[in-house]
Design a protein around this motif. Structure first.
Motif, short mmCIF file in Angstrom:
data_model
loop_
_atom_site.label_atom_id
_atom_site.label_comp_id
_atom_site.label_asym_id
_atom_site.label_seq_id
_atom_site.Cartn_x
_atom_site.Cartn_y
_atom_site.Cartn_z
N PRO A 55 0.83 -1.20 0.00
CA PRO A 55 0.00 0.00 0.00
C PRO A 55 0.87 1.26 0.00
CG PRO A 55 -0.70 -1.52 1.73
CD PRO A 55 0.58 -2.05 1.17
N GLU A 56 0.40 2.28 -0.68
CA GLU A 56 1.09 3.58 -0.68
C GLU A 56 1.00 4.17 0.73
OE1 GLU A 56 2.74 4.80 -3.32
OE2 GLU A 56 2.16 3.03 -4.47
N LYS A 57 1.95 5.02 1.08
CA LYS A 57 1.98 5.59 2.44
C LYS A 57 0.69 6.30 2.81
CE LYS A 57 6.12 7.52 2.16
NZ LYS A 57 7.36 8.23 2.48
N LYS A 58 0.07 7.02 1.87
CA LYS A 58 -1.16 7.75 2.17
C LYS A 58 -2.40 6.88 2.05
CE LYS A 58 0.59 12.28 1.11
NZ LYS A 58 0.44 13.53 0.37
N GLN A 59 -2.20 5.65 1.65
CA GLN A 59 -3.30 4.71 1.49
C GLN A 59 -3.55 3.98 2.81
OE1 GLN A 59 -2.40 1.93 -1.64
NE2 GLN A 59 -4.32 0.82 -1.41
N GLU A 60 -4.78 3.53 3.01
CA GLU A 60 -5.07 2.75 4.20
C GLU A 60 -4.09 1.58 4.29
OE1 GLU A 60 -8.83 0.52 6.35
OE2 GLU A 60 -9.18 1.75 4.57
N TYR A 61 -3.52 1.37 5.47
CA TYR A 61 -2.56 0.32 5.79
C TYR A 61 -1.14 0.61 5.28
CZ TYR A 61 -1.44 -4.14 7.82
OH TYR A 61 -0.92 -5.09 8.64
N GLY A 62 -0.95 1.74 4.60
CA GLY A 62 0.36 2.07 4.06
C GLY A 62 1.44 2.27 5.12
N MET A 106 6.54 -10.30 3.35
CA MET A 106 5.58 -9.19 3.30
C MET A 106 4.22 -9.67 2.78
SD MET A 106 6.96 -6.51 4.63
CE MET A 106 6.06 -5.06 4.05
N ILE A 107 4.23 -10.60 1.85
CA ILE A 107 2.95 -11.15 1.35
C ILE A 107 2.34 -12.08 2.39
CG2 ILE A 107 1.87 -12.59 -0.43
CD1 ILE A 107 4.15 -11.69 -2.33
N GLU A 108 3.16 -12.95 2.96
CA GLU A 108 2.67 -13.94 3.95
C GLU A 108 2.00 -13.29 5.14
OE1 GLU A 108 5.84 -17.64 3.63
OE2 GLU A 108 6.39 -15.90 4.81
N THR A 109 2.49 -12.12 5.52
CA THR A 109 1.96 -11.44 6.71
C THR A 109 0.85 -10.44 6.37
OG1 THR A 109 3.76 -9.83 6.58
CG2 THR A 109 4.08 -11.75 8.04
N GLY A 110 0.46 -10.37 5.10
CA GLY A 110 -0.60 -9.46 4.69
C GLY A 110 -0.18 -8.01 4.63
N ASN A 111 1.10 -7.78 4.40
CA ASN A 111 1.60 -6.40 4.32
C ASN A 111 1.87 -5.94 2.89
OD1 ASN A 111 1.89 -5.38 7.15
ND2 ASN A 111 2.85 -7.39 7.30
N ALA A 112 1.59 -6.81 1.93
CA ALA A 112 1.75 -6.47 0.52
C ALA A 112 0.94 -7.45 -0.32
CB ALA A 112 3.22 -6.51 0.11
N PRO A 145 -9.79 -4.69 0.40
CA PRO A 145 -8.81 -3.61 0.37
C PRO A 145 -8.49 -3.19 -1.07
CG PRO A 145 -7.74 -5.70 0.87
CD PRO A 145 -9.23 -5.95 0.86
N THR A 146 -8.20 -1.92 -1.25
CA THR A 146 -7.89 -1.39 -2.57
C THR A 146 -6.42 -1.66 -2.90
OG1 THR A 146 -9.50 0.38 -2.29
CG2 THR A 146 -7.84 0.70 -4.00
N PRO A 147 -6.16 -2.39 -3.98
CA PRO A 147 -4.77 -2.63 -4.37
C PRO A 147 -4.07 -1.32 -4.74
CG PRO A 147 -6.25 -4.11 -5.55
CD PRO A 147 -7.11 -3.09 -4.85
N PRO A 148 -2.79 -1.20 -4.46
CA PRO A 148 -2.08 0.05 -4.72
C PRO A 148 -2.08 0.47 -6.19
CG PRO A 148 -0.62 -1.59 -3.75
CD PRO A 148 -1.97 -2.19 -3.79
N TRP A 149 -2.08 -0.47 -7.11
CA TRP A 149 -2.09 -0.10 -8.53
C TRP A 149 -3.40 0.58 -8.92
CZ3 TRP A 149 -1.49 -5.07 -6.74
CH2 TRP A 149 -2.57 -5.95 -6.91
N ILE A 150 -4.50 0.23 -8.23
CA ILE A 150 -5.79 0.88 -8.47
C ILE A 150 -5.80 2.24 -7.76
CG2 ILE A 150 -8.28 0.73 -8.05
CD1 ILE A 150 -8.02 -1.78 -9.46
N TYR A 151 -5.28 2.28 -6.55
CA TYR A 151 -5.17 3.53 -5.79
C TYR A 151 -4.38 4.57 -6.58
CZ TYR A 151 -3.82 6.70 -1.98
OH TYR A 151 -3.59 7.80 -1.21
N ARG A 152 -3.22 4.16 -7.13
CA ARG A 152 -2.39 5.09 -7.91
C ARG A 152 -3.13 5.56 -9.16
NH1 ARG A 152 1.67 1.31 -6.26
NH2 ARG A 152 1.42 0.16 -8.21
N LYS A 153 -3.80 4.65 -9.83
CA LYS A 153 -4.55 4.99 -11.05
C LYS A 153 -5.65 6.00 -10.72
CE LYS A 153 -7.22 2.79 -14.70
NZ LYS A 153 -7.86 1.56 -15.13
N ASP A 154 -6.38 5.78 -9.63
CA ASP A 154 -7.46 6.70 -9.23
C ASP A 154 -6.91 8.08 -8.85
OD1 ASP A 154 -9.27 4.69 -9.68
OD2 ASP A 154 -9.59 4.21 -7.56
N LYS A 155 -5.73 8.13 -8.27
CA LYS A 155 -5.13 9.41 -7.87
C LYS A 155 -4.71 10.23 -9.08
CE LYS A 155 -5.53 9.36 -3.53
NZ LYS A 155 -6.47 10.28 -2.95
#
Length: 157
Positions: A55-62, A106-112, A145-155
């Motif tokens: 997640p991006e820093k400004k995104q939820e969970y970033g 990072m994937i296993e722990t749900g952080n990416a 949760p919103t994937p970061p690639w969608i978050y970036r596209k929406d921004k």
């Protein structure tokens, strides 16, 4: 047939010559999938984690994702299995600390997220993401949760 064999062997040898590992001390954790290291030769190198998207820093969970990565490797010596260079000139690779695959962790722990677009055939990452989702770890505590690639596209809109 002989020419084909020589061509295949040449391509294989070329691929081996690009396989590289760099070592360095983490001096900055930018977010959950990007770090800067100082290599043994003194060069500063930005590294983007291969096959994951945090997640991006400004995104939820970033910030949580960033904090998890910081606790794991900030100020530590890491090895990076270089896979590529991205459009921004960053090294793209798998980061290891003390033998642990940090990208996978990072994937296993749900952080990416597993970044399928850039690592389609990575079964290990795919399985890790499915398991984290099932166990509702990290960002998967949210139902959708919103994937970061969608978050970036929406921004960018």
């Amino acid at each position: 047939m002989r020419k084909l064999l020589v061509l295949i062997l040449s391509l294989f040898m070329m691929a081996l010559s690009f396989a590289t590992t760099i070592k360095g001390k983490v001096i900055k954790v930018a977010d959950g999938d990007t770090i800067t290291i100082i290599e043994e030769n003194g060069d500063k190198t930005r590294v983007r984690f291969y096959g994951i998207d945090a997640p991006e820093k400004k995104q939820e969970y970033g910030i949580k994702s960033l904090d998890v990565l910081k606790k794991l490797i900030d100020k530590k010596e890491v090895d990076i299995d270089v896979k590529d260079k991205d459009q921004y000139g960053r090294i793209v690779g798998i980061v290891y600390y003390d033998g642990m695959n940090i990208n996978l962790h990072m994937i296993e722990t749900g952080n990416a997220w597993w970044y399928k677009q850039y690592s389609k055939y990575n079964v290990e990452f795919e399985v890790a993401e499915k398991k984290a989702k099932l166990e509702k770890l990290g960002l998967w505590k949210e139902s959708n949760p919103t994937p970061p690639w969608i978050y970036r596209k929406d921004k960018r809109k």
